[in-house]
Write an enzyme that holds these catalytic residues in place. Structure first.
Site, PDB file in Angstrom:
ATOM      1  N   LYS A  30       0.825  -1.211   0.000  1.00  0.00           N
ATOM      2  CA  LYS A  30       0.000   0.000   0.000  1.00  0.00           C
ATOM      3  C   LYS A  30       0.857   1.259   0.000  1.00  0.00           C
ATOM      4  O   LYS A  30       0.365   2.350  -0.293  1.00  0.00           O
ATOM      5  CB  LYS A  30      -0.947  -0.029   1.201  1.00  0.00           C
ATOM      6  CG  LYS A  30      -1.985  -1.141   1.095  1.00  0.00           C
ATOM      7  CD  LYS A  30      -2.893  -1.207   2.310  1.00  0.00           C
ATOM      8  CE  LYS A  30      -3.887  -2.348   2.172  1.00  0.00           C
ATOM      9  NZ  LYS A  30      -4.740  -2.519   3.359  1.00  0.00           N
ATOM     10  N   ASP A 106     -10.844  -5.607   1.768  1.00  0.00           N
ATOM     11  CA  ASP A 106     -10.857  -4.345   2.531  1.00  0.00           C
ATOM     12  C   ASP A 106     -11.554  -3.210   1.781  1.00  0.00           C
ATOM     13  O   ASP A 106     -11.053  -2.080   1.714  1.00  0.00           O
ATOM     14  CB  ASP A 106      -9.427  -3.910   2.892  1.00  0.00           C
ATOM     15  CG  ASP A 106      -8.723  -4.917   3.768  1.00  0.00           C
ATOM     16  OD1 ASP A 106      -9.413  -5.634   4.510  1.00  0.00           O
ATOM     17  OD2 ASP A 106      -7.483  -4.994   3.710  1.00  0.00           O
ATOM     18  N   TYR A 149     -13.737  -9.861   1.857  1.00  0.00           N
ATOM     19  CA  TYR A 149     -14.024 -10.555   3.111  1.00  0.00           C
ATOM     20  C   TYR A 149     -14.964  -9.690   3.937  1.00  0.00           C
ATOM     21  O   TYR A 149     -14.619  -8.597   4.363  1.00  0.00           O
ATOM     22  CB  TYR A 149     -12.738 -10.808   3.890  1.00  0.00           C
ATOM     23  CG  TYR A 149     -11.732 -11.627   3.123  1.00  0.00           C
ATOM     24  CD1 TYR A 149     -11.974 -12.967   2.850  1.00  0.00           C
ATOM     25  CD2 TYR A 149     -10.559 -11.063   2.651  1.00  0.00           C
ATOM     26  CE1 TYR A 149     -11.058 -13.728   2.141  1.00  0.00           C
ATOM     27  CE2 TYR A 149      -9.639 -11.811   1.943  1.00  0.00           C
ATOM     28  CZ  TYR A 149      -9.896 -13.148   1.687  1.00  0.00           C
ATOM     29  OH  TYR A 149      -8.997 -13.896   0.983  1.00  0.00           O
ATOM     30  N   TRP A 207      -4.151 -16.971   2.017  1.00  0.00           N
ATOM     31  CA  TRP A 207      -3.446 -15.730   2.397  1.00  0.00           C
ATOM     32  C   TRP A 207      -3.346 -15.769   3.912  1.00  0.00           C
ATOM     33  O   TRP A 207      -4.330 -15.583   4.612  1.00  0.00           O
ATOM     34  CB  TRP A 207      -4.222 -14.516   1.921  1.00  0.00           C
ATOM     35  CG  TRP A 207      -3.580 -13.192   2.244  1.00  0.00           C
ATOM     36  CD1 TRP A 207      -3.461 -12.607   3.464  1.00  0.00           C
ATOM     37  CD2 TRP A 207      -2.968 -12.293   1.316  1.00  0.00           C
ATOM     38  NE1 TRP A 207      -2.822 -11.404   3.371  1.00  0.00           N
ATOM     39  CE2 TRP A 207      -2.504 -11.183   2.052  1.00  0.00           C
ATOM     40  CE3 TRP A 207      -2.769 -12.317  -0.068  1.00  0.00           C
ATOM     41  CZ2 TRP A 207      -1.857 -10.099   1.450  1.00  0.00           C
ATOM     42  CZ3 TRP A 207      -2.121 -11.233  -0.657  1.00  0.00           C
ATOM     43  CH2 TRP A 207      -1.670 -10.147   0.097  1.00  0.00           C
ATOM     44  N   ASP A 208      -2.141 -16.022   4.421  1.00  0.00           N
ATOM     45  CA  ASP A 208      -1.946 -16.298   5.841  1.00  0.00           C
ATOM     46  C   ASP A 208      -1.360 -15.073   6.543  1.00  0.00           C
ATOM     47  O   ASP A 208      -0.233 -14.647   6.247  1.00  0.00           O
ATOM     48  CB  ASP A 208      -1.004 -17.496   6.011  1.00  0.00           C
ATOM     49  CG  ASP A 208      -1.120 -18.140   7.380  1.00  0.00           C
ATOM     50  OD1 ASP A 208      -1.513 -17.440   8.328  1.00  0.00           O
ATOM     51  OD2 ASP A 208      -0.826 -19.345   7.492  1.00  0.00           O
ATOM     52  N   ASN A 209      -2.121 -14.505   7.474  1.00  0.00           N
ATOM     53  CA  ASN A 209      -1.688 -13.311   8.222  1.00  0.00           C
ATOM     54  C   ASN A 209      -1.073 -13.649   9.570  1.00  0.00           C
ATOM     55  O   ASN A 209      -1.051 -12.804  10.469  1.00  0.00           O
ATOM     56  CB  ASN A 209      -2.887 -12.384   8.445  1.00  0.00           C
ATOM     57  CG  ASN A 209      -3.365 -11.733   7.170  1.00  0.00           C
ATOM     58  OD1 ASN A 209      -2.575 -11.203   6.405  1.00  0.00           O
ATOM     59  ND2 ASN A 209      -4.665 -11.790   6.923  1.00  0.00           N
ATOM     60  N   ASN A 242       1.822 -13.384   4.837  1.00  0.00           N
ATOM     61  CA  ASN A 242       1.910 -11.933   4.985  1.00  0.00           C
ATOM     62  C   ASN A 242       2.724 -11.651   6.244  1.00  0.00           C
ATOM     63  O   ASN A 242       2.241 -11.875   7.350  1.00  0.00           O
ATOM     64  CB  ASN A 242       0.499 -11.348   5.106  1.00  0.00           C
ATOM     65  CG  ASN A 242       0.498  -9.834   5.115  1.00  0.00           C
ATOM     66  OD1 ASN A 242       1.456  -9.207   4.680  1.00  0.00           O
ATOM     67  ND2 ASN A 242      -0.571  -9.243   5.604  1.00  0.00           N
TER      68      ASN A 242
END
Length: 660
Positions: A30, A106, A149, A207-209, A242
């Site tokens: 970002k 998001d 999500y 997608w693993d945070n 991530n």
């Protein structure tokens, strides 16, 4: 993503990925405004150095995935927006990129009127645009789609969600869908993903945070990649981790992710962590450049301590668990060492003393760890980890001083007061409350925040959350309760401080103790609320507290002032008004040498006193000269407010007060 696309950090992480057997790098920062906020704009010739990163990744056998996130303001039915989207991705394709991702996470899931008229649903709009872009790019072998999500979009359940059903049915089959079961999942199992695979009609890409820390500025996750069943690999199209925002914090997470990917055996997880720790210790002690090293090496026990204190979102390491368990137990059972306790068994008293000793030793290890990180060889690690080890060091200093004070004050029956408040103050730790279904951001601050919340002043965030100093120092500080043997050195320090700042009064030559004797009443009549700050060279600061100014004044009149009459000429001190003492019955005085490199240590020293006063007082005040702007600003940032001006005993002083 770390730094500029062509920076050293970028090249280093690609080297590490290749070395550890990872194969995919997704670019979606970002910080790159043209990834999300300004997604319609193409890169300038200068920004096309993104090509360097793409080439570097491909030369190492890594798949470079360029991600674009247009969902905030795209009009799905707009031919103009679709043309701009194609133009942007064509440019990146011309830079050599062969894999792409469209991200719709998001974002708000409501549609504008034009889109509502053109599409039957939000999912229909997203899928239509994604399919067209996929075909436009020539149906690349790797093309990722990240859904929105949102609880309402996944209702009434994952399998019965109209949104996900549309994605599964209408998205072209060779497009991979990114999925996150929870924002941060403690564990991932085959059972939890079976429902997702069924509704999406394809294996998902996770997608693993697990190690993402962008939701809490006081948390860092140095622990291993774990809680993911090895058999998952056979039911996924891939897994993206991530990581932490700080590049140097991701050595163990990526190292152990590589071990999981290569071996995939559950019984190897401990061995994978040990191997990662060993390799990281070598990395930590390796200078970034030949002439840029520090003073010392981090030991294996210190590296394990560092990782254990900053472990995982849902789980603390062994050292952090001991720290929190001991502090909780010592608070809850402090009545065992009370001078008024007649029922406590000797072995229980010994247990309290023993656990207190273990807790204090661990706090000392944390302080030493801070010094070792600051003085270590790898300066890149210092810059990334310093704010976190500094924060925990300061909190541990307060907790250590509190337990030292607790053990001493409870053993003195004359100083007990309302000591039960000591363990009634503070809250349950996040580790006690954090359930499997809870999200980690429900409990802020990690280990440092949980220690903070166990202290009587734990809810006062302004005492704990401040940016670290710009210049790290290896100075080893300690905060502890005052001992009578400290009097001589304390007098010397205060006299030295007075002579530096004010030149000293003429009477100081005739009465060399006049400055130190200003502290005398506190040290003689109320020593249990005095704390010392010391470093390797000795005492460098102190904070003196008076629990009850009214009773203290009476004791001074009876015992201290008569003893001073023969030493000094009489002086009218005056009295503080009852309106002040009603709300702020306690008083403090803070002194510290200007040599303190880390100014935050003065805040920590003051917090140690407030922690002790909180057990028995509702408010505290201090008197400051109106010309001392630095002191006024310092106290204001810690929650003190101006109460009186020109009505203090010195007539010129400003009285600042703070409720506890």
């Amino acid at each position: 993503f770390y730094g500029r696309p062509w920076s050293m950090d970028q090249r280093k992480v690609l080297f590490q990925m290749q070395h550890w057997g990872l194969n995919t790098y997704l670019y979606g920062p970002k910080d790159d405004l043209k990834h999300r906020l300004l997604w319609r704009e193409v890169y300038s010739p200068e920004e096309e150095q993104l090509r360097t990163l793409i080439v570097e990744a491909q030369s190492r056998g890594l798949r470079f995935v360029y991600a674009l996130s247009p969902g905030q303001d795209i009009v799905f039915s707009s031919s103009c927006d679709l043309t701009l989207l194609k133009r942007k991705l064509r440019q990146v394709s011309n830079l050599g990129c062969q894999a792409f991702a469209i991200l719709f996470d998001d974002i708000d899931h409501s549609m504008c009127q034009a889109d509502s008229e053109a599409f039957t649903s939000f999912a229909h709009a997203q899928v239509t645009v994604t399919n067209e872009i996929y075909r436009f790019l020539g149906e690349p072998p790797v093309f990722l789609f990240c859904p929105t999500y949102c609880g309402s979009l996944c209702s009434p359940s994952v399998s019965k969600s109209p949104y996900l059903q549309t994605v599964g049915e209408d998205l072209l089959p060779n497009i991979t869908v990114i999925w996150t079961s929870k924002v941060i999942s403690r564990k991932l199992s085959l059972e939890s993903l079976a429902e997702v695979e069924s509704v999406l009609q394809r294996p998902p890409l996770i997608w693993d945070n697990l190690h993402a820390n962008d939701y809490d500025s006081r948390r860092l996750f140095l622990g291993p990649f774990k809680g993911r069943e090895p058999q998952l690999k056979n039911h996924l199209r891939g897994l993206l981790l991530n990581p932490n925002c700080e590049f140097e914090a991701n050595y163990i997470p990526l190292h152990t992710l590589g071990s999981w990917h290569r071996a995939g055996k559950e019984d190897t997880k401990d061995r994978a962590l040990s191997a990662a720790l060993k390799d990281w210790m070598e990395e930590l002690n390796q200078p970034l450049q030949a002439l840029c090293g520090g003073k010392g090496l981090l030991s294996e026990s210190q590296v394990r301590l560092l990782v254990g204190l900053h472990y995982l979102p849902h789980e603390h390491g062994p050292s952090a668990q001991k720290l929190l368990q001991d502090l909780t137990w010592l608070k809850t059972n402090c009545q065992l060492v009370s001078a008024n306790s007649k029922k406590a068994a000797p072995q229980k008293v010994d247990e309290w003393r023993g656990r207190a000793s273990r807790f204090l030793s661990l706090c000392e290890d944390i302080a030493q760890l801070h010094c070792s990180v600051v003085g270590g060889n790898n300066r890149a690690v210092l810059y990334d980890l310093y704010p976190y080890v500094w924060d925990l060091r300061n909190t541990a200093l307060v907790a250590k001083a509190f337990i030292c004070w607790l053990g001493r004050v409870l053993s003195d029956s004359s100083a007990l007061g309302s000591w039960r408040n000591c363990f009634q103050c503070g809250k349950t730790t996040g580790a006690d409350q954090l359930g499997v279904e809870s999200e980690p951001w429900a409990f802020k601050g990690g280990v440092s925040g949980e220690v903070q919340m166990l202290l009587p002043v734990g809810s006062s965030s302004e005492l704990f959350t401040h940016p670290p100093p710009l210049f790290p120092t290896t100075r080893l500080y300690n905060i502890r309760p005052y001992h009578s043997k400290d009097k001589v050195e304390l007098y010397r320090m205060v006299r030295q401080l007075h002579l530096r700042t004010q030149g000293g009064p003429e009477s100081s030559a005739a009465h060399p103790d006049v400055i130190g004797d200003c502290l005398g009443p506190c040290l003689a009549l109320c020593p249990e609320y005095s704390f010392i700050l010391e470093d390797e060279l000795g005492v460098c600061g102190c904070v003196l507290g008076i629990l009850d100014v009214r009773s203290f004044a009476k004791r001074c009149q009876a015992s201290w002032i008569p003893a001073m009459r023969d030493k000094y000429p009489p002086e009218d001190q005056g009295e503080y008004p009852d309106s002040l003492l009603y709300h702020f019955p306690s008083q403090l005085r803070l002194d510290a040498l200007p040599e303190l490199v880390d100014i935050s240590i003065s805040r920590t020293l003051l917090t140690a006193l407030l922690t002790a006063l909180k057990a028995n007082s509702q408010g505290v005040f201090c008197e400051v000269q109106p010309t001392d702007r630095q002191r006024l600003e310092f106290l204001t940032k810690l929650g003190f407010l101006e109460i009186l001006r020109g009505e203090a005993r010195s007539r010129e002083g400003v009285v600042l007060g703070r409720l506890l």
